[in-house]
Design a protein around this motif. Structure first.
Motif, PDB file in Angstrom:
ATOM      1  N   PHE A 121       0.825  -1.212   0.000  1.00 31.01           N
ATOM      2  CA  PHE A 121       0.000   0.000   0.000  1.00 31.01           C
ATOM      3  C   PHE A 121       0.855   1.256   0.000  1.00 31.01           C
ATOM      4  CE2 PHE A 121      -2.555   3.181   2.455  1.00 31.01           C
ATOM      5  CZ  PHE A 121      -3.502   3.418   1.458  1.00 31.01           C
ATOM      6  N   LEU A 122       1.956   1.235   0.755  1.00 25.81           N
ATOM      7  CA  LEU A 122       2.842   2.386   0.823  1.00 25.81           C
ATOM      8  C   LEU A 122       3.444   2.695  -0.546  1.00 25.81           C
ATOM      9  CD1 LEU A 122       3.878   4.353   2.965  1.00 25.81           C
ATOM     10  CD2 LEU A 122       5.833   2.833   3.326  1.00 25.81           C
ATOM     11  N   ALA A 123       3.780   1.653  -1.312  1.00 28.20           N
ATOM     12  CA  ALA A 123       4.328   1.845  -2.659  1.00 28.20           C
ATOM     13  C   ALA A 123       3.290   2.463  -3.585  1.00 28.20           C
ATOM     14  CB  ALA A 123       4.806   0.512  -3.220  1.00 28.20           C
ATOM     15  N   PHE A 124       2.036   2.093  -3.404  1.00 27.71           N
ATOM     16  CA  PHE A 124       0.963   2.665  -4.227  1.00 27.71           C
ATOM     17  C   PHE A 124       0.838   4.170  -3.977  1.00 27.71           C
ATOM     18  CE2 PHE A 124      -3.549   3.868  -4.612  1.00 27.71           C
ATOM     19  CZ  PHE A 124      -3.752   3.586  -5.951  1.00 27.71           C
ATOM     20  N   LEU A 125       0.919   4.569  -2.701  1.00 28.53           N
ATOM     21  CA  LEU A 125       0.850   5.991  -2.373  1.00 28.53           C
ATOM     22  C   LEU A 125       2.080   6.734  -2.897  1.00 28.53           C
ATOM     23  CD1 LEU A 125      -0.451   5.873   1.320  1.00 28.53           C
ATOM     24  CD2 LEU A 125      -1.760   6.384  -0.742  1.00 28.53           C
ATOM     25  N   THR A 126       3.244   6.092  -2.799  1.00 29.98           N
ATOM     26  CA  THR A 126       4.474   6.708  -3.312  1.00 29.98           C
ATOM     27  C   THR A 126       4.379   6.937  -4.813  1.00 29.98           C
ATOM     28  OG1 THR A 126       5.751   5.579  -1.595  1.00 29.98           O
ATOM     29  CG2 THR A 126       6.982   6.480  -3.449  1.00 29.98           C
TER      30      THR A 126
END
Length: 385
Positions: free
Chosen positions: A130-135
């Motif tokens: 999920f963090l990569a998606f936001l990044t």
């Protein structure tokens, strides 16, 4: 008429002034004591080297100067190269491929750092998905917006992350904000509206699609900060690990998207038309951005968010000035006035978050000014500050 010195020694305000002056002494001395406290706790010995320099070996003043110089230097390069890339004919259609290359290099840099420091992953992969998606949303949409917006306009919008943060907090968590935060957002909204109207009047390539894209990037950026901080504290993870897995997994997302839409090979062909110039500038763009991030994170760790935000705000102002000087573009005085309104909103937001530290310092300045006007001796507590 300024109050006499005796007023600050006796009378109903004496105790409150004494407390605020004492707090001001603590706040002003915290800048000098940060590195000493870290060393005393053993934290200084655990700090990651920055460009080969261990920060605990420097005095607090030299730490500040080193961090400030690094932030200004690397982000000035970052902003210049970014705008230079988007001035190349056809580059705006390949913004996502540029983001792909940036993600690949960020992943390589952080991987090498983790290997050299012998670090291992602490945060679960599920969190990084999920963090990569936001990044990807933050960086990809930010680069994509430059295909539609003037570069200074993008910088101005990115300075107003508080707006989606506050809206999201009110809607999702039902959080209530005080008059200072509300005033800061209102100033930012007025400044953004004025700056946008000025830009649409003088910039022939202005497109409201860019406004929508950069606002979506800001929303992703507003989410990523809290989510990232929570994960790092919960699992005691370092910055390098978060960069590696956020950008590494984000690279996979973006590569799949570009291949799936058929844009990957088209972008490769475009970059191969002048590969040395384009890829060398992409490498400089990514390296300066990566090092800039490292300096900002180090400044936050050593001196807190107030100092870091102040330096990064100065950096954005210098980047915008450089943009108008180096790259020819129309200018109107409305840019200046609207930018000052936004700067006032940002400053008000910083003040609202750091009142406990700022109020005593402001009181010290006011006391010194008042005493000079009255030519009376300063109170002993104030003289010692």
């Amino acid at each position: 008429m300024p109050a006499p010195a005796a007023y600050y020694r006796t009378g109903p305000a004496a105790r409150s002034v004494e407390i605020m002056v004492k707090a001001g002494q603590d706040a002003s001395s915290s800048f000098q004591n940060n590195s000493a406290r870290d060393n005393a706790n053993g934290e200084g010995n655990k700090s990651e080297p920055l460009l080969g320099v261990r920060m605990e070996t420097l005095s607090s003043t030299n730490q500040f100067l080193f961090c400030t110089a690094g932030i200004l230097f690397f982000y000035m390069i970052y902003g210049y190269v970014q705008e230079a890339l988007f001035h190349i004919s056809g580059m705006k259609s390949h913004a996502l491929y540029l983001t792909l290359a940036q993600f690949a290099l960020y992943s390589c840099f952080s991987y090498l750092e983790m290997r050299l420091q012998q670090q291992t992953r602490k945060i679960p992969i599920e969190t990084y998905l999920f963090l990569a998606f936001l990044t990807l949303g933050t960086m990809g949409l930010s680069n994509l917006s430059l295909g539609y917006l003037n570069y200074p306009t993008q910088v101005i919008f990115k300075s107003c992350k508080l707006i989606p943060v506050m809206i999201g907090s009110v809607i999702i968590v039902g959080r209530r904000y005080g008059p200072i935060d509300i005033s800061a957002v209102m100033l930012m909204c007025v400044g953004l509206a004025w700056f946008t109207l000025a830009d649409s009047a003088v910039y022939p390539q202005f497109n409201y699609t860019g406004i929508l894209i950069i606002m979506l990037a800001l929303c992703a950026d507003a989410l990523i900060g809290n989510y990232q901080e929570k994960a790092m504290k919960q699992h005691d993870a370092g910055n390098t690990e978060v960069v590696l897995y956020s950008y590494g997994i984000g690279f996979g997302y973006l590569l799949a998207g570009l291949v799936g839409t058929g844009n990957f090979l088209h972008s490769v062909q475009y970059f191969n038309e002048d590969p040395v110039w384009k890829y060398s500038h992409v490498a400089l763009y990514a390296l300066s951005g990566y090092l800039g991030i490292k300096f900002v994170l180090t400044a936050i760790k050593l001196f807190g968010a107030l100092v870091a935000v102040t330096v990064t705000t100065l950096r954005k102002a210098l980047t915008m000035t450089l943009s108008f000087i180096v790259f020819s573009k129309p200018f109107t005085v409305q840019y200046l006035w609207s930018g000052l309104i936004i700067l006032l909103g940002v400053s008000l937001n910083v003040y609202g978050k750091n009142r406990a530290r700022i109020d005593p310092l402001l009181l010290q300045v006011w006391l010194r000014f008042s005493q000079r006007r009255s030519k009376a001796p300063l109170p002993a507590d104030v003289q010692s500050v």
